[in-house]
Design an enzyme around this catalytic site. Structure first.
Site, mmCIF file in Angstrom:
data_model
loop_
_atom_site.group_PDB
_atom_site.id
_atom_site.type_symbol
_atom_site.label_atom_id
_atom_site.label_comp_id
_atom_site.label_asym_id
_atom_site.label_seq_id
_atom_site.Cartn_x
_atom_site.Cartn_y
_atom_site.Cartn_z
ATOM 1 N N GLN A 95 1.984 11.188 -5.832
ATOM 2 C CA GLN A 95 3.007 11.234 -6.888
ATOM 3 C C GLN A 95 2.400 10.932 -8.262
ATOM 4 O O GLN A 95 2.730 11.593 -9.251
ATOM 5 C CB GLN A 95 4.117 10.223 -6.559
ATOM 6 C CG GLN A 95 5.365 10.355 -7.395
ATOM 7 C CD GLN A 95 6.128 11.647 -7.091
ATOM 8 O OE1 GLN A 95 5.961 12.242 -6.032
ATOM 9 N NE2 GLN A 95 6.934 12.092 -8.034
ATOM 10 N N GLU A 152 -3.603 4.456 18.820
ATOM 11 C CA GLU A 152 -3.802 3.073 19.317
ATOM 12 C C GLU A 152 -2.470 2.329 19.398
ATOM 13 O O GLU A 152 -2.373 1.145 19.046
ATOM 14 C CB GLU A 152 -4.863 2.344 18.489
ATOM 15 C CG GLU A 152 -6.203 3.073 18.622
ATOM 16 C CD GLU A 152 -7.433 2.214 18.568
ATOM 17 O OE1 GLU A 152 -7.329 0.976 18.661
ATOM 18 O OE2 GLU A 152 -8.524 2.803 18.455
HETATM 19 C C1 LIG Z 1 -5.888 11.906 16.337
HETATM 20 C C2 LIG Z 1 -5.574 11.123 17.578
HETATM 21 C C3 LIG Z 1 -6.591 10.415 18.213
HETATM 22 C C4 LIG Z 1 -6.325 9.713 19.398
HETATM 23 N N1 LIG Z 1 -7.349 9.073 20.041
HETATM 24 C C5 LIG Z 1 -7.126 8.530 21.263
HETATM 25 C C6 LIG Z 1 -8.218 7.990 22.037
HETATM 26 O O1 LIG Z 1 -9.379 7.974 21.599
HETATM 27 N N2 LIG Z 1 -7.937 7.506 23.271
HETATM 28 C C7 LIG Z 1 -6.677 7.509 23.796
HETATM 29 O O2 LIG Z 1 -6.506 7.049 24.925
HETATM 30 N N3 LIG Z 1 -5.630 7.987 23.081
HETATM 31 C C8 LIG Z 1 -5.834 8.502 21.844
HETATM 32 N N4 LIG Z 1 -4.780 9.032 21.121
HETATM 33 C C9 LIG Z 1 -3.444 9.048 21.717
HETATM 34 C C10 LIG Z 1 -2.478 8.109 21.033
HETATM 35 O O3 LIG Z 1 -2.797 6.784 21.328
HETATM 36 C C11 LIG Z 1 -1.055 8.528 21.442
HETATM 37 O O4 LIG Z 1 -0.776 9.728 20.747
HETATM 38 C C12 LIG Z 1 -0.037 7.468 21.157
HETATM 39 O O5 LIG Z 1 -0.222 6.350 21.972
HETATM 40 C C13 LIG Z 1 1.409 7.993 21.335
HETATM 41 O O6 LIG Z 1 1.558 8.664 22.533
HETATM 42 P P1 LIG Z 1 2.238 10.110 22.527
HETATM 43 O O7 LIG Z 1 1.543 10.936 21.515
HETATM 44 O O8 LIG Z 1 2.273 10.590 23.923
HETATM 45 O O9 LIG Z 1 3.710 9.870 22.002
HETATM 46 P P2 LIG Z 1 4.977 9.413 22.870
HETATM 47 O O10 LIG Z 1 4.637 8.219 23.679
HETATM 48 O O11 LIG Z 1 5.535 10.601 23.568
HETATM 49 O O12 LIG Z 1 5.985 8.958 21.735
HETATM 50 C C14 LIG Z 1 6.777 9.873 20.997
HETATM 51 C C15 LIG Z 1 7.658 9.040 20.051
HETATM 52 O O13 LIG Z 1 8.523 8.177 20.813
HETATM 53 C C16 LIG Z 1 8.346 6.837 20.396
HETATM 54 N N5 LIG Z 1 8.500 5.935 21.545
HETATM 55 C C17 LIG Z 1 7.961 6.058 22.787
HETATM 56 N N6 LIG Z 1 8.311 5.026 23.559
HETATM 57 C C18 LIG Z 1 9.092 4.215 22.797
HETATM 58 C C19 LIG Z 1 9.793 2.993 23.020
HETATM 59 N N7 LIG Z 1 9.734 2.352 24.201
HETATM 60 N N8 LIG Z 1 10.502 2.452 22.014
HETATM 61 C C20 LIG Z 1 10.578 3.086 20.808
HETATM 62 N N9 LIG Z 1 9.937 4.235 20.535
HETATM 63 C C21 LIG Z 1 9.212 4.806 21.519
HETATM 64 C C22 LIG Z 1 6.928 6.785 19.817
HETATM 65 O O14 LIG Z 1 6.761 5.693 18.957
HETATM 66 C C23 LIG Z 1 6.834 8.136 19.139
HETATM 67 O O15 LIG Z 1 7.434 8.059 17.872
HETATM 68 C C24 LIG Z 1 -5.016 9.693 19.920
HETATM 69 C C25 LIG Z 1 -3.988 10.392 19.259
HETATM 70 C C26 LIG Z 1 -4.250 11.110 18.115
HETATM 71 C C27 LIG Z 1 -3.142 11.870 17.445
#
Ligand SMILES: Cc1cc2nc3c(=O)[nH]c(=O)nc-3n(C[C@H](O)[C@H](O)[C@H](O)COP(=O)(O)OP(=O)(O)OC[C@H]3O[C@@H](n4cnc5c(N)ncnc54)[C@H](O)[C@@H]3O)c2cc1C
Length: 381
Positions: free
Chosen positions: A337, A364
């Protein structure tokens, strides 16, 4: 705009100086091109390794730097100020050394740690799967014991450093459902059947490769089981407490960079006959940005100092991750901004900082999950 730091030793001062120098000389000249082309900076990570920055927070007896966590995190923050994706690779590598360093047997520590911490090798941490993200204990990748090996079938998703790493911490199911059925295996990248896939095409941090790792009958020697069978989830969660502090420090680095850019721009850019920084509407925005960055830094340092003192720090680590990454999102949005139209184009890194900040609220443990951890710590005590 120099950051005022209180560091515990002259050695730590030198480390920070070395890092700032490396960022100026080696990191900044590469970042824009590498991000545009999604080129993983493997050679630059080796340079950091040779400078001793890949094992800073681990004991010297196993080849680490023997530095307090608060010093390691400030080094990470400086790296992130130059290049978030690079700092995330270092943070995930540090996270990936944790299972052996803390849960490994003496034999495993002596066998694996010197190479892992020595600077040449890079690590990956594989917890998430396509269907188990926030609900990490629902993972379904299976490992079955066959003779002297575990044979692994499944796929780990979203693996940072995938395809570039030399070792992979695999959280796998060796027992029944839930957290008690999970174990941790330390697999080498040359394991037959361990197959990193094409890197994801991400919104930001494109040079930091993230990919699925397919495990198609991968045989991991049984002496690479870290901790006992069934303890893998505890191993994974304890590593994440430390890792989340790394992400908090990276987020502060990105926010600091955005603040520095916005401030310089506001002093140069003239409208209505004066520098826009002279308008209170802009200078108050800069003041709020600076205050939030300082608060986020203080929070991760408080948690790190608890960790360094051997005290519990899990909820504080979650608070630091939550606050620092939300701060990075707000501050980078404000930086765009302050730059106006110039903030929306690639001529300045403001738009890159904005894209980089977003993912920090997600990985994480999403910031909703951090709130769960903090909330539980309040209601359980
Ligand atoms: C660039 C990148 C690098 C990564 N690197 C690694 C890595 O090196 N190793 C590894 O193991 N993982 C890694 N991850 C995975 C990352 O840790 C997950 O994407 C993250 O934990 C969320 O899981 P998900 O994407 O399946 O989302 P989901 O769990 O499907 O969540 C979707 C939405 O629902 C919300 N939600 C889910 N459960 C609840 C609840 N109980 N209460 C309230 N809200 C909730 C979440 O906050 C989110 O907004 C990486 C992800 C990215 C994008």
């Amino acid at each position: 705009m120099p950051v005022v730091r209180s560091l515990p030793t002259p050695e730590a001062e030198s480390l920070l100086e070395l890092t700032r120098d490396l960022v100026e000389r080696e990191v900044l000249p590469q970042v824009e091109k590498a991000e545009a082309n999604a080129e993983f900076p493997r050679e630059l990570i080796r340079t950091l390794g040779r400078a001793g920055l890949l094992g800073l927070a681990y004991p010297e007896e196993h080849g680490g730097g023997g530095q307090p966590y608060e010093v390691y995190l400030q080094v990470l923050e400086e790296l992130a100020r130059g290049w978030a994706g690079l700092a995330v690779s270092v943070s995930v590598h540090t996270l990936s050394c944790f299972p052996v360093a803390v849960w490994g047997t003496e034999e495993q520590k002596a066998r694996f740690l010197p190479d892992m911490l020595g600077g040449e090798l890079l690590g990956a941490y594989c917890l998430s799967e396509a269907h188990s993200g926030s609900d990490a204990a629902a993972l379904s990748t299976r490992a079955a014991r066959e003779g002297d090996d575990y044979v692994v079938h499944g796929a780990k998703a979203w693996v940072t450093n995938a395809g570039q790493a030399d070792f992979y911490n695999l959280m796998v199911r060796t027992g029944g459902e839930g957290p008690g059925g999970i174990s941790c295996l330390l697999a080498s990248s040359d394991t037959v059947g361990l197959l990193p896939q094409r890197p994801e095409r991400k919104m930001g941090m494109r040079a930091s490769h993230t990919a699925t790792v397919v495990l198609d009958g991968a045989r991991v020697p049984a002496d690479r089981l870290i901790a006992e069978e069934g303890q893998g989830f505890r191993v994974a969660m304890s590593a994440l407490d430390s890792g989340r502090l790394g992400i908090a420090a990276v987020a502060v680095g990105v926010a600091q960079a955005a603040l520095g850019l916005a401030t310089s721009y506001a002093k140069e850019r003239k409208q209505f006959g004066k520098a826009i920084a002279e308008f209170q509407g802009v200078s108050f925005t800069l003041a709020d940005m600076a205050t939030q960055v300082e608060a986020a830094r203080s929070l991760y340092l408080t948690a790190a100092r608890l960790r360094d003192a051997g005290k519990p720090y899990g909820p504080q680590a979650s608070m630091a991750k939550l606050f620092a990454t939300d701060t990075a999102m707000r501050v980078t949005t404000d930086a765009v901004q302050v730059l106006g139209g110039a903030g929306y184009v690639e001529d300045h890194p403001a738009e890159r900082y904005f894209r980089e900040a977003k993912v920090m609220q997600i990985f994480e443990g999403t910031n909703q999950v951090q709130r769960l951890v903090i909330g539980r710590s309040l209601t359980r005590s």
